[in-house]
Design a protein around this motif. Structure first.
Motif, mmCIF file in Angstrom:
data_model
loop_
_atom_site.group_PDB
_atom_site.id
_atom_site.type_symbol
_atom_site.label_atom_id
_atom_site.label_comp_id
_atom_site.label_asym_id
_atom_site.label_seq_id
_atom_site.Cartn_x
_atom_site.Cartn_y
_atom_site.Cartn_z
ATOM 1 N N LYS A 63 45.884 67.935 36.582
ATOM 2 C CA LYS A 63 44.715 67.292 36.469
ATOM 3 C C LYS A 63 43.454 67.936 36.940
ATOM 4 C CE LYS A 63 44.882 62.531 37.630
ATOM 5 N NZ LYS A 63 45.260 61.487 38.753
ATOM 6 N N LYS A 64 43.524 68.546 38.171
ATOM 7 C CA LYS A 64 42.303 69.349 38.710
ATOM 8 C C LYS A 64 42.257 70.386 37.588
ATOM 9 C CE LYS A 64 43.022 68.308 43.419
ATOM 10 N NZ LYS A 64 43.020 68.592 44.910
ATOM 11 N N ALA A 65 43.242 71.213 37.301
ATOM 12 C CA ALA A 65 43.013 72.459 36.265
ATOM 13 C C ALA A 65 42.590 71.959 34.849
ATOM 14 C CB ALA A 65 44.355 72.947 35.951
ATOM 15 N N GLN A 66 42.873 70.820 34.379
ATOM 16 C CA GLN A 66 42.403 70.329 33.192
ATOM 17 C C GLN A 66 41.938 68.885 33.137
ATOM 18 O OE1 GLN A 66 43.142 71.932 29.785
ATOM 19 N NE2 GLN A 66 43.627 73.916 31.089
ATOM 20 N N PRO A 67 40.877 68.747 33.504
ATOM 21 C CA PRO A 67 40.316 67.149 34.101
ATOM 22 C C PRO A 67 40.164 66.437 32.661
ATOM 23 C CG PRO A 67 38.721 68.901 34.208
ATOM 24 C CD PRO A 67 39.956 69.732 34.087
ATOM 25 N N ASP A 68 39.992 67.313 31.772
ATOM 26 C CA ASP A 68 39.525 66.215 30.392
ATOM 27 C C ASP A 68 40.974 66.092 29.456
ATOM 28 O OD1 ASP A 68 36.825 66.597 31.002
ATOM 29 O OD2 ASP A 68 36.706 68.374 29.864
ATOM 30 N N ALA A 69 42.030 66.612 30.027
ATOM 31 C CA ALA A 69 43.413 66.072 29.422
ATOM 32 C C ALA A 69 44.075 64.760 29.573
ATOM 33 C CB ALA A 69 44.321 67.348 29.741
ATOM 34 N N ILE A 70 44.422 64.523 28.566
ATOM 35 C CA ILE A 70 45.420 63.279 28.809
ATOM 36 C C ILE A 70 46.835 63.916 29.189
ATOM 37 C CG2 ILE A 70 46.420 61.130 27.753
ATOM 38 C CD1 ILE A 70 44.125 61.211 25.830
ATOM 39 N N ILE A 71 47.541 63.219 30.233
ATOM 40 C CA ILE A 71 48.703 63.801 30.735
ATOM 41 C C ILE A 71 49.938 62.890 30.284
ATOM 42 C CG2 ILE A 71 50.192 64.674 32.531
ATOM 43 C CD1 ILE A 71 47.530 65.433 33.938
ATOM 44 N N ASP A 128 49.191 56.508 36.034
ATOM 45 C CA ASP A 128 47.878 55.800 36.677
ATOM 46 C C ASP A 128 47.197 54.837 35.604
ATOM 47 O OD1 ASP A 128 46.559 57.454 35.184
ATOM 48 O OD2 ASP A 128 45.483 58.241 36.706
ATOM 49 N N PHE A 129 47.825 54.886 34.386
ATOM 50 C CA PHE A 129 47.254 54.093 33.271
ATOM 51 C C PHE A 129 45.789 54.449 32.644
ATOM 52 C CE2 PHE A 129 50.570 51.732 35.792
ATOM 53 C CZ PHE A 129 51.269 51.163 34.761
ATOM 54 N N LYS A 130 45.433 55.637 33.360
ATOM 55 C CA LYS A 130 43.973 55.995 32.898
ATOM 56 C C LYS A 130 43.990 57.418 32.269
ATOM 57 C CE LYS A 130 41.969 53.396 36.898
ATOM 58 N NZ LYS A 130 41.229 53.719 38.036
ATOM 59 N N THR A 131 44.382 58.275 32.906
ATOM 60 C CA THR A 131 44.785 59.502 32.487
ATOM 61 C C THR A 131 46.088 60.153 32.301
ATOM 62 O OG1 THR A 131 44.280 60.627 34.578
ATOM 63 C CG2 THR A 131 42.259 60.143 33.389
ATOM 64 N N VAL A 132 47.099 59.507 33.163
ATOM 65 C CA VAL A 132 48.400 59.845 32.912
ATOM 66 C C VAL A 132 49.039 58.552 32.684
ATOM 67 C CG1 VAL A 132 50.155 60.751 34.661
ATOM 68 C CG2 VAL A 132 47.919 61.245 35.012
ATOM 69 N N PHE A 133 49.931 59.057 31.436
ATOM 70 C CA PHE A 133 50.823 57.815 30.963
ATOM 71 C C PHE A 133 52.285 58.349 30.810
ATOM 72 C CE2 PHE A 133 46.308 57.709 29.335
ATOM 73 C CZ PHE A 133 46.198 56.585 29.383
ATOM 74 N N TYR A 134 52.952 57.290 30.820
ATOM 75 C CA TYR A 134 54.531 57.549 30.852
ATOM 76 C C TYR A 134 55.171 56.736 29.383
ATOM 77 C CZ TYR A 134 59.625 57.095 32.077
ATOM 78 O OH TYR A 134 60.864 57.080 31.909
ATOM 79 N N TYR A 167 58.486 59.685 17.216
ATOM 80 C CA TYR A 167 58.373 58.684 18.499
ATOM 81 C C TYR A 167 56.987 59.186 19.225
ATOM 82 C CZ TYR A 167 59.691 55.999 22.276
ATOM 83 O OH TYR A 167 59.666 55.141 23.460
ATOM 84 N N MET A 168 56.744 60.269 19.530
ATOM 85 C CA MET A 168 55.610 60.819 20.128
ATOM 86 C C MET A 168 54.221 60.464 19.560
ATOM 87 S SD MET A 168 56.392 64.333 22.166
ATOM 88 C CE MET A 168 57.326 65.081 20.759
ATOM 89 N N LYS A 169 54.351 60.440 17.929
ATOM 90 C CA LYS A 169 53.271 60.032 17.051
ATOM 91 C C LYS A 169 52.749 58.786 17.388
ATOM 92 C CE LYS A 169 53.545 62.382 13.244
ATOM 93 N NZ LYS A 169 53.959 62.741 11.951
ATOM 94 N N GLU A 170 53.764 57.839 17.601
ATOM 95 C CA GLU A 170 53.781 56.581 17.850
ATOM 96 C C GLU A 170 53.294 56.112 18.946
ATOM 97 O OE1 GLU A 170 57.256 54.824 16.054
ATOM 98 O OE2 GLU A 170 56.822 55.212 13.952
ATOM 99 N N HIS A 171 53.413 56.873 19.978
ATOM 100 C CA HIS A 171 53.088 56.679 21.389
ATOM 101 C C HIS A 171 52.029 57.401 21.988
ATOM 102 C CE1 HIS A 171 56.974 54.426 20.908
ATOM 103 N NE2 HIS A 171 56.880 54.029 22.115
ATOM 104 N N ALA A 172 50.857 57.386 21.328
ATOM 105 C CA ALA A 172 49.531 58.232 21.576
ATOM 106 C C ALA A 172 48.448 57.628 22.219
ATOM 107 C CB ALA A 172 49.036 59.067 20.386
ATOM 108 N N VAL A 173 47.633 58.317 22.919
ATOM 109 C CA VAL A 173 46.499 57.709 23.652
ATOM 110 C C VAL A 173 45.435 58.197 23.472
ATOM 111 C CG1 VAL A 173 45.262 56.954 25.963
ATOM 112 C CG2 VAL A 173 47.830 56.752 25.607
ATOM 113 N N LEU A 174 44.229 57.707 22.680
ATOM 114 C CA LEU A 174 43.008 58.354 22.414
ATOM 115 C C LEU A 174 41.996 58.528 23.656
ATOM 116 C CD1 LEU A 174 42.445 56.514 19.073
ATOM 117 C CD2 LEU A 174 43.581 58.834 19.307
#
Length: 325
Positions: A204-212, A248-254, A290-297
């Protein structure tokens, strides 16, 4: 005369072998799904002295379990394809684990992965080889775990041979997928989950703009689960649940792809796997879908955020109404 005929036959036979050999060699090399799992499959190295006491574990950095991707023959009984869930609508419950609350996901196309980085073990190697994801970066290796993640140096196209930390400094990513856990499932789970969370925080610190995206570990077959308590599906679910709490439901998803490979009882379907641990090569495309159906913009709030906003609006409206009264 007979001797001449015999020599002529032998010469003709040898010539036919020479002519046909390039075609035969090509078939052996390039037919990816025709392979024998026994030739390349690494054995599980269970170095845990007492499986019943997972809190007393030797040094994780030297204690490794390999789960190598191996090319295998497609099972003739595996005609039924895994079905992908329709995830265009918000999902409030994970079918594989009802205790895990999902976020709202959207469906995307192949372009979504162009700025993606995939980090993982042999299962991610399978996605790289057979998932038909183009342009994404893969930092994955057989036997990779949360304990040896930073010590490995891998060859990355267009970058060179680098460690993960070096890669994160050299390139910027919009999405980062992490799937690690099967190689350390026998270790102390709390310690492994804490190490995993440290890695997520570092990324998160190294790539602050990335969705994880944290991916839940795939189950093993019922046979594998029952014969090996250390790598049982019960333990995999327990560890997955710990990983899900890092989101955290903001930048990190499961998300958890087990729902498309399971038998409905928490085990990988026997006809989807060639070694009781890895899925057949042809099914990695289903995983990609499955990953394509579970994306976050980028910039989209999760269900949890929307609920918080709604609650705050209700509270503020209540205060305003009280003031007016």
């Amino acid at each position: 005369m007979r001797q001449k005929n015999s020599l002529l036959f032998i010469r003709t036979f040898l010539l036919s072998i020479v002519v046909a050999s390039p075609f035969l060699i090509k078939q052996v090399i390039f037919k990816k799904e025709d392979f024998s799992p026994s030739e390349n499959m690494d054995n599980y190295e269970e170095e845990i002295k007492d499986n019943s006491n997972t809190n007393s574990v030797s040094n994780p950095s030297t204690n490794k379990t390999n789960t190598n991707i191996s090319n295998s023959k497609t099972n003739s009984n595996s005609n039924k394809e895994p079905t992908n869930s329709n995830s265009n609508k918000p999902s409030n419950e994970n079918p594989s684990n009802p205790n895990i609350v999902n976020q709202s996901f959207v469906k995307v196309d192949d372009d979504y992965f162009e700025d993606a980085l995939f980090i993982g073990d042999s299962r991610t190697v399978g996605i790289k080889e057979y998932g038909k994801i183009k342009k994404a970066t893969f930092f994955c290796d057989t036997g990779m775990s949360i304990y040896n993640l930073y010590s490995k140096k891998l060859s990355i196209s267009g970058v060179g041979k680098v460690s993960l930390k070096e890669l994160l400094k050299k390139k910027k990513y919009g999405k980062i997928y992490i799937m690690l856990g099967i190689n350390e499932i026998g270790y102390n789970m709390d310690k492994s989950a804490a190490k995993f969370e440290e890695t997520v925080n570092y990324i998160k610190k190294a790539q602050p703009d990335a969705i994880i995206f944290i991916q839940g570990n795939l189950h093993v077959s019922k046979e594998k689960s029952e014969k090996n308590p250390t790598f049982s599906n019960k333990r995999i679910d327990k560890y997955n649940k710990k990983l899900s709490k890092i989101a955290d439901f903001k930048t990190v998803f499961y998300f958890d792809a087990n729902e498309i490979f399971d038998d409905g009882k928490g085990n990988m379907k026997a006809n989807y796997t060639f070694d009781n641990t890895h899925i057949y090569a042809k099914y990695y495309v289903n995983w990609t879908n499955y990953m394509k159906e579970h994306a976050v913009l980028p910039g989209e709030p999760s269900n949890k955020e929307e609920e918080n906003r709604d609650d705050s609006n209700v509270s503020s409206n209540k205060v305003d109404n009280e003031k007016q009264e």
